[in-house]
Write an enzyme that holds these catalytic residues in place. Structure first.
Site, PDB file in Angstrom:
ATOM      1  N   LEU A  89      -6.682   5.561  -0.958  1.00 56.86           N
ATOM      2  CA  LEU A  89      -7.584   6.493  -1.641  1.00 56.86           C
ATOM      3  C   LEU A  89      -8.729   5.732  -2.291  1.00 56.86           C
ATOM      4  O   LEU A  89      -8.517   4.661  -2.864  1.00 56.86           O
ATOM      5  CB  LEU A  89      -6.815   7.274  -2.715  1.00 56.86           C
ATOM      6  N   GLY A 134      -2.806   4.947   0.494  1.00 57.07           N
ATOM      7  CA  GLY A 134      -3.169   6.032   1.411  1.00 57.07           C
ATOM      8  C   GLY A 134      -3.286   5.559   2.858  1.00 57.07           C
ATOM      9  O   GLY A 134      -3.074   6.354   3.787  1.00 57.07           O
ATOM     10  N   ASN A 157       1.738   1.170  -2.812  1.00 58.91           N
ATOM     11  CA  ASN A 157       1.700   0.335  -4.019  1.00 58.91           C
ATOM     12  C   ASN A 157       1.232   1.101  -5.257  1.00 58.91           C
ATOM     13  O   ASN A 157       0.787   0.501  -6.233  1.00 58.91           O
ATOM     14  CB  ASN A 157       0.754  -0.859  -3.775  1.00 58.91           C
ATOM     15  N   GLU A 158       1.309   2.444  -5.203  1.00 60.54           N
ATOM     16  CA  GLU A 158       0.742   3.263  -6.289  1.00 60.54           C
ATOM     17  C   GLU A 158       1.225   2.857  -7.675  1.00 60.54           C
ATOM     18  O   GLU A 158       0.446   2.820  -8.624  1.00 60.54           O
ATOM     19  CB  GLU A 158       1.049   4.751  -6.056  1.00 60.54           C
TER      20      GLU A 158
END
Ligand SMILES: CC(C)(COP(=O)(O)OP(=O)(O)OC[C@H]1O[C@@H](n2cnc3c(N)ncnc32)[C@H](O)[C@@H]1OP(=O)(O)O)[C@@H](O)C(=O)NCCC(=O)NCCS
Length: 284
Positions: A89, A134, A157-158
């Site tokens: 993202l 994303g 890896n958010e």
């Protein structure tokens, strides 16, 4: 009976290789080219890193619809960058966001995932470079992944950015790797090397480069040449139905949760620090 016959006939038509070579530009950020075998290659080309902003997501959405309408035999998702599949993202969409735009951004991402994860046609990702967050999500929403060897990494890896991956990101991951590995990967924000990804099953094959990755994706799609398309697509829909219906039923709640997160001061602070770290790294 007649409608069942029509469905089967339509699907048989879809399975027949097309003799024509068709190439269509979808837009400046996504290219769609259909090869002589009727396989659509959808290439993200928002360089340098294919970070997923609203416009790229809107073009991807349109490309996924077009591939379905054109009755392509299958779709390969690829990148025009030589080293990055997608950086995930676009952080700038979430940093100090415009309220209307960030809402559209998230609902467009939801729509892209529903179309990709739930597509009736076969899908494969030719991952010729890094695929964080994303970028990983897009690839694990496909049915098959081939990743180029190199010092690339892939993973959700958010948490490392202080963001909680939504349910459908998690569902996508657990549809590919076992729940225990998925939980550890998600909670630690693990980025897998190509070897690690292959070992855990996050990717299906490795390739020497992009052309090889695309060729291997085509081989995967061609496995379905002798499988009745209707049986194939219903089976895929059923396997994926729980995850798909969760998001279909919870789009509003999922949006609300995302907006709450993204607008919280702590997440804004994390995003600011992460962007600064990326800029510093790029400047070196
Ligand atoms: C994908 C990646 C490995 C590629 O590395 P690279 O080829 O060395 O490219 P760079 O890191 O130099 O990035 C190139 C540019 O894209 C920007 N960029 C990278 N990822 C971005 C993202 N997700 N959103 C917005 N901008 C991003 C960088 O800040 C840099 O901008 P600049 O040229 O203005 O300085 C690396 O950019 C990366 O790790 N990005 C972050 C991935 C991530 O954590 N995404 C999660 C988003 S929720």
């Amino acid at each position: 009976m007649a409608s069942l016959c029509r469905l089967i006939c339509n699907n048989v038509k879809r399975a027949m290789p097309t003799a024509r070579h068709m190439s269509a530009k979808a837009g400046p950020l996504v290219d769609v080219a259909v090869d002589g075998d009727g396989i659509a290659i959808v290439t993200m080309q928002r360089l340098p890193v294919n970070s997923l902003n609203l416009e790229l997501l809107q073009e991807l959405d349109k490309a996924l619809v077009d591939v379905g309408k054109n009755k392509s035999k299958g779709m390969i998702l690829a990148s025009a960058s030589p080293t990055v599949f997608s950086a995930g993202l676009d952080i700038m969409e979430m940093y100090k966001p415009d309220p209307k735009r960030v809402e559209l951004f998230w609902t467009t991402l939801q729509g892209v995932w529903l179309k990709l994860f739930g597509s009736t046609y076969p899908t494969a990702a030719a991952i010729n470079g890094h695929a964080p967050a994303g970028g990983c999500l897009l690839s694990i929403s496909c049915e098959y992944r081939v990743m180029a060897t190199g010092k690339y990494t892939i993973g959700l890896n958010e948490t490392a950015l202080g963001i909680v991956a939504p349910m459908w990101f998690m569902d996508s991951l657990t549809s590919v790797i076992p729940q225990r590995q998925a939980e550890i990967a998600l909670t630690t924000g693990k980025m897998f090397t190509v070897d690690e990804a292959l070992k855990v099953g996050l990717i299906d094959e490795t390739a020497s480069g992009k052309d090889d990755a695309v060729a291997k994706c085509k081989q995967f799609i061609e496995r379905f040449d002798k499988i009745p398309p209707l049986a194939r697509s219903y089976t895929k829909q059923k396997v994926r139905s729980r995850a798909l219906s969760w998001l279909n039923k919870n789009r509003e709640a999922d949006l609300k949760e995302f907006l709450q997160f993204v607008n919280s001061p702590i997440v804004q602070q994390s995003l600011e620090m992460y962007m600064a770290m990326l800029k510093q790294k790029a400047a070196k």
